[in-house]
Each structure stands twice: as structure tokens, then as C-alpha cells.
Write an enzyme that holds these catalytic residues in place. Structure first.
Site, PDB file in Angstrom:
ATOM      1  N   GLY A  13      58.844  53.797  54.750  1.00 56.97           N
ATOM      2  CA  GLY A  13      59.913  54.416  55.542  1.00 56.97           C
ATOM      3  C   GLY A  13      59.433  54.620  56.964  1.00 56.97           C
ATOM      4  N   THR A  15      59.596  55.669  61.033  1.00 54.67           N
ATOM      5  CA  THR A  15      60.484  55.173  62.085  1.00 54.67           C
ATOM      6  C   THR A  15      60.781  53.696  61.899  1.00 54.67           C
ATOM      7  OG1 THR A  15      59.553  56.798  63.634  1.00 54.67           O
ATOM      8  CG2 THR A  15      60.796  54.983  64.575  1.00 54.67           C
ATOM      9  N   SER A  40      57.168  56.078  50.045  1.00 48.34           N
ATOM     10  CA  SER A  40      56.207  56.874  49.302  1.00 48.34           C
ATOM     11  C   SER A  40      56.187  58.317  49.799  1.00 48.34           C
ATOM     12  CB  SER A  40      54.800  56.287  49.436  1.00 48.34           C
ATOM     13  OG  SER A  40      53.853  57.141  48.849  1.00 48.34           O
ATOM     14  N   ILE A  43      52.482  59.222  51.573  1.00 47.22           N
ATOM     15  CA  ILE A  43      51.955  58.637  52.803  1.00 47.22           C
ATOM     16  C   ILE A  43      52.652  59.271  53.994  1.00 47.22           C
ATOM     17  CG2 ILE A  43      51.631  56.508  54.124  1.00 47.22           C
ATOM     18  CD1 ILE A  43      51.632  55.000  51.453  1.00 47.22           C
ATOM     19  N   GLU A  50      56.484  58.296  70.247  1.00 45.73           N
ATOM     20  CA  GLU A  50      57.541  59.210  70.672  1.00 45.73           C
ATOM     21  C   GLU A  50      58.033  58.970  72.102  1.00 45.73           C
ATOM     22  OE1 GLU A  50      56.936  62.810  67.653  1.00 45.73           O
ATOM     23  OE2 GLU A  50      56.056  63.189  69.625  1.00 45.73           O
ATOM     24  N   LYS A  79      63.929  59.644  79.748  1.00 43.44           N
ATOM     25  CA  LYS A  79      62.735  59.083  80.374  1.00 43.44           C
ATOM     26  C   LYS A  79      63.149  58.014  81.378  1.00 43.44           C
ATOM     27  CE  LYS A  79      58.692  56.231  79.326  1.00 43.44           C
ATOM     28  NZ  LYS A  79      57.955  55.504  78.259  1.00 43.44           N
ATOM     29  N   LEU A 334      53.408  48.887  62.625  1.00 39.77           N
ATOM     30  CA  LEU A 334      51.950  48.837  62.523  1.00 39.77           C
ATOM     31  C   LEU A 334      51.480  47.774  61.546  1.00 39.77           C
ATOM     32  CD1 LEU A 334      51.142  52.670  62.526  1.00 39.77           C
ATOM     33  CD2 LEU A 334      51.064  51.075  64.455  1.00 39.77           C
ATOM     34  N   ILE A 347      58.175  50.914  69.612  1.00 38.73           N
ATOM     35  CA  ILE A 347      59.530  50.868  69.053  1.00 38.73           C
ATOM     36  C   ILE A 347      60.292  49.661  69.593  1.00 38.73           C
ATOM     37  CG2 ILE A 347      61.762  52.062  69.126  1.00 38.73           C
ATOM     38  CD1 ILE A 347      60.279  54.664  68.662  1.00 38.73           C
TER      39      ILE A 347
END
Length: 502
Positions: A13, A15, A40, A43, A50, A79, A334, A347
Site C-alpha cells: 500500500g 503512497t 501488510s 510493514i 512529502e 509549494k 522504491l 511521487i
């Protein structure tokens, strides 16, 4: 005859996993494809991605997500770019703005006109011609109007600072409401057939899940793409020396700045990301020159506000999988690779990978040419980001530690070397529409590091110097006037996006 796939299983799961579920459940809602997320409970989410870039707004639109609702749910702030402190020399800073820097002059890049003006004694800063930079300096913000005749209001872009764990919760709820099935379990292993295709997943309760296609969002481990399919990893540590980060969250102590701050330190750099309910902080560093304890002490010395948890050290290996898509498996986030968050691209690369995947969406025949085309595109995206990050290190003015002295003579990929040579020669940056970082972005870093071309475009001498100077002065004034009429960023958040976080 079409041979459609009927099911997709997303493993992990966080992000990344829920971004995939949200976008695919939106795009495939009429395709009769079952989407399952195996998440899971054991984890923990890394939760440090962020700070984003403007493509986050494209993702929200593509998923039909209301911006205000999303910001309230994720304690987000806006931002306008990144402020780089102490990279050139201690006490100096520069800004990498989102959006345009000036506008073309009779078909020539604005930067060429600005260079000619500088040669003629012009006084404006390059940042004076970037609406986002002036907004950031003034700490002002407003959403860009959908329709406007103003060049200024059409020329800035923005992204978000957001709470990564809250993003996961928001997207999980959204995805499940759109028919995505969630299974709370841990995948023990993936079963593979003689063709090296994944046939099923074995869960920790002994059950099996079968699917036509699998998306690996299992983090650095790469449970499917690496453990099961063994695609290999391309290590870029020779170019990027940092291999660890220490992170900690703190209470807010000041107004919400509409930008991320990246400050050069003795053995790397620190980040500061202001959210509505807290500030995210981290120190990206090289273990070759700095211990975990020293890095933690450095970070704790420079953060402001009360700590909201214990510092956490995250090791990483910069690089990417040799293939992000292999047979019936796609690696995201990742699992696909890691590029340090200096330009907040994590992202973005997840979203860009999903966009490419949707364009090359497979059928059950899994044409290898289609897979190769995808991998070629995303490989180019990763290398573009890699080169842009390397640019910050190899052009930095610091030489006060062994780390920064190494950076002064660091190896540079040929693709980046050519870009630097072209810029130094006459201030030109080759750019194609498929690339994420614009010529304005490259110029912002070069100028911020005090690297000025040897000469400007020779045809600029055909333009009258007085007219160019007047145009630049008018441009800077128009931006300043427009920005002064905008609300303060804090006020805009308070009036439109206030969160209920405690």
C-alpha cells in the site's frame, strides 16, 4: 482478436500502492478489470515523500480528486519551488521556481535577452522575472486562474507539501469506494512459471492470490521485481555519493513558507518541509564521510520546534532496476529505484510510470516490444532526474569538507557533460517536450551556482539594448504588482484549506 487482462494485483500500500490503485481504478472503471491491493499491517510506510512537484496537480485531476478536500485531508500546504541555502557559499541562497522565467523575445529564449541586458549593464535579477520566485519571496499565494489574459497569472506553477501517511489513507478510501478490493495480509513469496511470469502470490495465512498482472510496491526490497524475477539493479552511487538519510518531524514555529528549503551541510544537505500541522525535516548524507550519530546530531542542531518523534535513519542505494516492467510485473516507487529527494521527484516518477504504463497497457499476450517501449521511456525519465540532481553537486561552490571537494571533481555522465558544455558556451539547454525539467529549471540551477555562459546568442545584438532593458523592467514590475495583490500563503490556507489535524 483482443486478449484482455482481467485482473491486476498491487502488492504493497503506502503512497505508491494507493496512487496506482486510485489512478487505475479511475482510468479502467469501464474496462471490467478487477484491481486488488494486498497491504501488510506489519510493514510501516517510509512516509518521507512529502514534497512534490507540479505533476501532483495532474495526478489529482486525472483521479478526479477535489483539491480542497485533498488538502484538508492531508494537512497540505502549497509549494512554489525550492530554496537552496548555502550551496554556493555559506549565507547565499537561490530559488528554483516552478513555472516560467520570463517569456520569449521574438522567438528567442528569455534568458538570452536577459544575458544581453546583463552585458549592457542591466540591473534585474533573473528571479525578478519568475512569478513563482517573487510569490515565494513575499510568501504570497493564490490558485492560478483557469482563464486569464495576464502573462504573470498564466506563468507560475505549484505543487504541494503533504502528509504521506494521510495521503495513503485518503487514496485508500477513494480507491475502495471505486471498487478496489483490499486484502490485509503479508506476501511471503511469489510463484513463477517456466517463462518467468508470476502465476500467484503465497500469503502468510497460506492462501494464494492469482492475477494476470502484478504491480510491485513493496519498497526497497522489491519482493516481486527482484526477489522473484531477479531483474537486477543499476547502481548510480558512483555519481551520487549520498546513501543515507535521517528524518524527524517537529512542531511548526513560523508561518507556512510556500516552498521547500534544501540547505547544504558538511556531508550532504538537509530539507525542511512545512505542513499545516508540523514540519518535516531530514538530512541526506554520505556514510563514507559521516556517521549516523554525527548526522543525527547535525539535524537536531538545526531543526526548530519540539520533536514529534525519534529520529529515524534510512539507508538507500541510488539507482534503478534494470527493467521496471518485466513480463507481467511492474515495479513502482522504491521498488523501482531511488533518487534522493533533492528535487522532490519521487511521487512524480510514480505518476509518470503509471502514465507510461497506461499508454502501453498490455493485453494477456504481453507483447515484448510494448514492454521494451515502456522501459525505454521510463529509463530516460530516471536518467533525466539523475543528471539534474548531479548538476547540484558538481556545480556547488563549497569546498570546506572532503565530501564537497570530492563533488568538485566527481564523475559526470556524458549526457550531463554535454548539457553543461552547451550552457557554458552560449547559455543554451537542449530540451524536448517529453522531459520534465524545463530549460528554465536548468538555467535556475546554473545561475544559482554562479555559472554564467561565455557569451549570449549572437543574433541578440540585432535587438535594441534600450528596448530590451525597458521590456525587462516592465516585466519585473508587472510581476511585482500582480504578486502584491495576492493574499499571504498562511491566510489562503486558513481561509480555504484548513485541516483538522491535531
Amino acid at each position: 482478436m483482443a486478449n484482455p487482462i482481467k485482473s491486476i494485483c498491487i502488492v504493497g500500500g503506502g503512497t505508491t500502492g494507493w496512487m496506482a490503485a486510485s489512478l487505475l481504478s479511475t482510468v479502467l472503471q469501464k474496462a471490467d478489470i478487477k484491481i486488488t491491493v494486498v497491504e501488510s499491517p506489519d510493514i510501516a510506510t517510509i512516509g518521507v515523500g512529502e514534497s512534490t512537484v507540479p505533476s501532483i496537480m495532474d495526478f489529482l485531476r486525472a483521479c478526479q480528486i477535489n483539491l480542497q478536500e485533498f488538502m484538508v485531508a492531508t494537512s497540505a500546504s502549497f509549494k512554489l519551488g525550492i530554496r537552496f541555502d548555502d550551496w554556493l557559499t555559506p549565507g547565499k541562497h537561490f530559488f528554483h521556481p516552478f513555472g516560467r522565467v520570463g517569456h520569449e523575445v521574438n522567438g528567442f529564449d528569455f534568458y538570452q535577452a536577459w544575458l544581453k541586458s546583463c552585458a549592457d549593464g542591466g540591473a534585474t535579477r533573473l528571479a525578478d522575472h519568475a512569478p513563482a520566485a517573487i510569490m515565494a519571496e513575499s510568501q504570497r499565494f493564490m490558485l492560478r486562474p483557469q482563464q486569464s489574459d495576464s502573462w504573470v497569472l498564466n506563468s507560475y506553477s505549484y505543487a504541494l507539501h503533504l502528509d504521506a501517511i494521510a495521503v495513503s489513507c485518503f487514496l485508500r478510501e477513494l480507491s475502495q469506494a471505486r471498487g478496489v478490493k483490499r486484502i490485509e495480509a503479508t506476501v511471503d513469496k511469489a510463484l513463477v512459471d517456466e517463462r518467468n511470469f508470476i502465476t500467484s502470490l503465497e500469503l502468510n495465512d497460506g492462501s494464494l492470490i492469482e492475477s494476470d498482472f502484478y504491480i510491485d510496491c513493496t519498497g526497497f526490497k522489491g519482493l516481486l521485481i527482484q526477489d522473484a524475477l531477479n531483474v537486477g539493479y543499476e547502481d548510480w552511487g558512483e555519481y551520487l555519493p549520498c546513501n543515507r538519510a535521517v528524518t524527524v518531524q517537529t512542531e511548526n514555529t513560523a508561518s507556512l513558507a510556500p516552498y521547500t528549503v534544501a540547505t547544504a551541510r558538511d556531508f550532504g544537505w538537509t530539507w525542511k518541509i512545512p505542513l499545516q500541522h508540523r514540519t518535516g525535516n531530514g538530512y541526506v548524507f554520505s556514510s563514507r564521510y559521516c556517521s549516523d550519530e554525527e548526522a543525527t546530531d547535525t539535524l537536531l542542531e538545526v531543526v526548530g520546534g519540539k520533536l514529534l518523534g525519534k529520529p529515524r535513519v534510512i539507508p538507500f542505494t541510488t539507482g534503478k532496476r534494470k527493467k521496471l516492467w518485466h513480463n507481467n510485473c511492474l515495479a513502482l516507487g522504491l521498488s523501482s529505484g531511488f533518487l534522493e529527494p533533492l528535487e522532490s521527484t519521487a511521487i512524480h516518477l510514480v505518476y509518470k510510470s503509471l502514465v507510461h504504463f497506461i499508454k502501453h497497457f498490455p493485453d494477456a499476450d504481453f507483447d515484448s516490444c510494448n514492454e521494451q517501449a515502456f522501459n525505454k521511456k521510463i529509463d530516460a525519465d530516471y536518467r533525466e532526474v539523475r543528471d539534474f540532481i548531479i548538476l547540484h553537486y558538481c556545480t556547488a561552490g563549497r569546498a570546506n569538507t572532503e565530501f564537497w571537494r570530492w563533488c568538485k571533481n566527481m564523475p559526470v555522465p556524458e549526457s550531463l557533460r554535454e548539457k553543461i558544455q552547451s550552457f557554458r558556451s552560449r547559455g543554451q539547454v537542449d530540451h524536448s517536450p517529453s522531459q520534465f525539467f524545463s530549460g528554465d529549471s536548468w538555467v535556475s540551477i546554473f545561475e544559482g551556482m554562479n555559472i554564467r555562459p561565455e557569451k549570449y546568442h549572437p543574433l541578440m545584438d540585432a535587438f535594441d539594448s534600450v528596448n530590451i532593458s525597458r521590456m525587462l523592467q516592465d516585466n519585473a514590475k508587472n510581476i511585482k504588482d500582480a504578486v502584491e495583490s495576492m493574499p499571504m500563503h498562511d491566510d489562503f490556507i486558513r481561509q480555504n484549506c484548513v485541516t483538522n489535524f491535531k
